[in-house]
Design an enzyme around this catalytic site. Structure first.
Site, PDB file in Angstrom:
ATOM      1  N   LEU A 256       0.932  -1.329   0.053  1.00  0.00           N
ATOM      2  CA  LEU A 256      -0.008   0.036  -0.076  1.00  0.00           C
ATOM      3  C   LEU A 256       0.779   1.198  -0.009  1.00  0.00           C
ATOM      4  CD1 LEU A 256      -2.451  -1.391   2.570  1.00  0.00           C
ATOM      5  CD2 LEU A 256      -2.604  -1.325   0.339  1.00  0.00           C
TER       6      LEU A 256
ATOM      7  N   HIS B  81       0.176   7.977   9.298  1.00  0.00           N
ATOM      8  CA  HIS B  81       0.229   7.275  10.583  1.00  0.00           C
ATOM      9  C   HIS B  81       0.904   8.625  11.541  1.00  0.00           C
ATOM     10  CE1 HIS B  81       0.692   2.981   9.244  1.00  0.00           C
ATOM     11  NE2 HIS B  81      -0.495   2.848   9.982  1.00  0.00           N
TER      12      HIS B  81
ATOM     13  N   VAL C 110       6.905   3.290   0.179  1.00  0.00           N
ATOM     14  CA  VAL C 110       5.572   2.614   0.354  1.00  0.00           C
ATOM     15  C   VAL C 110       5.191   3.152   1.691  1.00  0.00           C
ATOM     16  CG1 VAL C 110       5.631   0.849  -1.488  1.00  0.00           C
ATOM     17  CG2 VAL C 110       6.979   0.183   0.639  1.00  0.00           C
TER      18      VAL C 110
ATOM     19  N   ASP D 164       2.751  -2.417  12.949  1.00  0.00           N
ATOM     20  CA  ASP D 164       1.309  -2.087  12.913  1.00  0.00           C
ATOM     21  C   ASP D 164       0.464  -3.351  13.425  1.00  0.00           C
ATOM     22  OD1 ASP D 164       1.338   0.215  11.591  1.00  0.00           O
ATOM     23  OD2 ASP D 164       1.798  -0.428   9.707  1.00  0.00           O
TER      24      ASP D 164
ATOM     25  N   CYS E  72       8.433   1.319  12.043  1.00  0.00           N
ATOM     26  CA  CYS E  72       7.561   0.417  11.412  1.00  0.00           C
ATOM     27  C   CYS E  72       8.105  -1.032  11.293  1.00  0.00           C
ATOM     28  CB  CYS E  72       7.240   0.657   9.934  1.00  0.00           C
ATOM     29  SG  CYS E  72       6.393   2.520   9.613  1.00  0.00           S
TER      30      CYS E  72
HETATM   31  N1  GLY Z   1       2.712   0.571   3.242  1.00  0.00           N
HETATM   32  C1  GLY Z   1       2.518   0.675   4.640  1.00  0.00           C
HETATM   33  C2  GLY Z   1       0.995   0.749   4.609  1.00  0.00           C
HETATM   34  O1  GLY Z   1       0.291   1.148   4.071  1.00  0.00           O
HETATM   35  O2  GLY Z   1       0.606   0.220   5.775  1.00  0.00           O
END
Ligand code: GLY
Length: 283
Positions: free
Chosen positions: A28, A171, A266, A77, A272
């Site tokens: 994403l 975030h 990305v 996450d 992260c």
């Molecule tokens: N590419 C990291 C995220 O969208 O969560």
């Protein structure tokens, strides 16, 4: 209200995960743009893991990459760990929900108390959770909602939890992080500065701030380790020259520049890529 957690920044273990080839095409991203150089991203990740393991002496648990989960390297996450409790999140992006399965197993193997966010109305990404050692700030963002923040507050009852709107970017920790006990590193953009003001207004604690010119460079990893003292993984001068100069002025720190040129395409930042755990807190 709890005071500063005495072992803030102490870690013994890190959970990381490999980069699948699918990251390049399918991870994403908030902005379409430059293609990810997969081999380079994998080298970056290896260097990051090497810093944690070889340079800092953490026990690193490496989860295998999963091609069906293009974002799986961004382990932060999937779980929020504080003391001996781990909250398995319900990630805001549906395509990322299965990332929690491997994470759950790894945290269970480390004998942490697991709590799962199962409420279908809740979403929360670890990237929206800033733990200061004294309290939590939770970003309300595209990925994290009020219900997610409420569940986090319920799980970590010893700490105050305040929410902060994330007006731009993915975030909360896309533009801030902890740089030490009581020290918030913050980007210079207007949304970042606004968020900091909200955090300061909502808190009973006083924080120092370290402002860096680039929002993304405000994401760094702070640790306090035996025989090493204050450690900060931060952006490289190649990536953010002006922000790197700010970190270089920090005294009494072991400063470790870490390259993140590919994963940032990305929306991956330094925090992260690991879940940090202090097993000594649990004995
Ligand atoms: N590419 C990291 C995220 O969208 O969560």
């Amino acid at each position: 209200m709890a005071g500063l957690k005495a072992d803030f920044g102490h870690y013994t273990h890190a959970i990381v995960r490999g980069i699948p080839a699918s990251l390049a095409e399918n991870a994403l991203r908030t902005h379409a743009g430059e293609e990810v150089d997969l081999a380079e991203a994998q080298r970056e990740e290896e260097a990051y893991v090497e810093v944690l393991r070889a340079k800092l002496g953490l026990e690193v648990v490496e989860l295998p990459a999963d091609e069906s989960l293009p974002d799986c390297v961004f382990v932060e996450d999937a779980a929020v760990v504080c003391g001996d409790t781990a909250l398995i999140t319900r990630t805001g992006a549906e395509s990322r929900r299965r990332e929690t399965e491997e994470m759950k197993a790894a945290l269970k193997d480390l004998n942490l108390n697991l709590v799962e966010m199962t409420d279908e109305n809740a979403t929360l990404d670890g990237g929206d959770v800033l733990f200061t050692g004294q309290e939590f700030f939770v970003g309300l963002s595209k990925r994290t909602n009020q219900r997610g923040a409420e569940i986090l507050a319920d799980v970590f009852k010893d700490y105050a939890v305040s929410t902060v709107p994330v007006l731009e970017g993915l975030h909360l920790k896309g533009f801030c992080s902890m740089g030490g006990p009581g020290l918030i590193v913050i980007g210079s953009s207007e949304p970042a500065q606004k968020a900091l003001k909200i955090m300061q207004q909502m808190s009973d604690h006083r924080y120092d701030k370290l402002t860096v010119p680039d929002d993304a460079a405000a994401n760094c990893v702070y640790m306090n380790l035996p025989n090493k003292g204050h450690v900060l993984l931060h952006c490289t001068p190649e990536q953010y020259p002006e922000s790197a100069k700010v970190f270089e002025k920090l005294k009494d720190y072991m400063l470790i520049p870490v390259s993140n040129l590919e994963k940032v395409k990305v929306d991956g930042a330094l925090t992260c890529c690991s879940v940090l755990i202090n097993k000594k807190a649990n004995v």
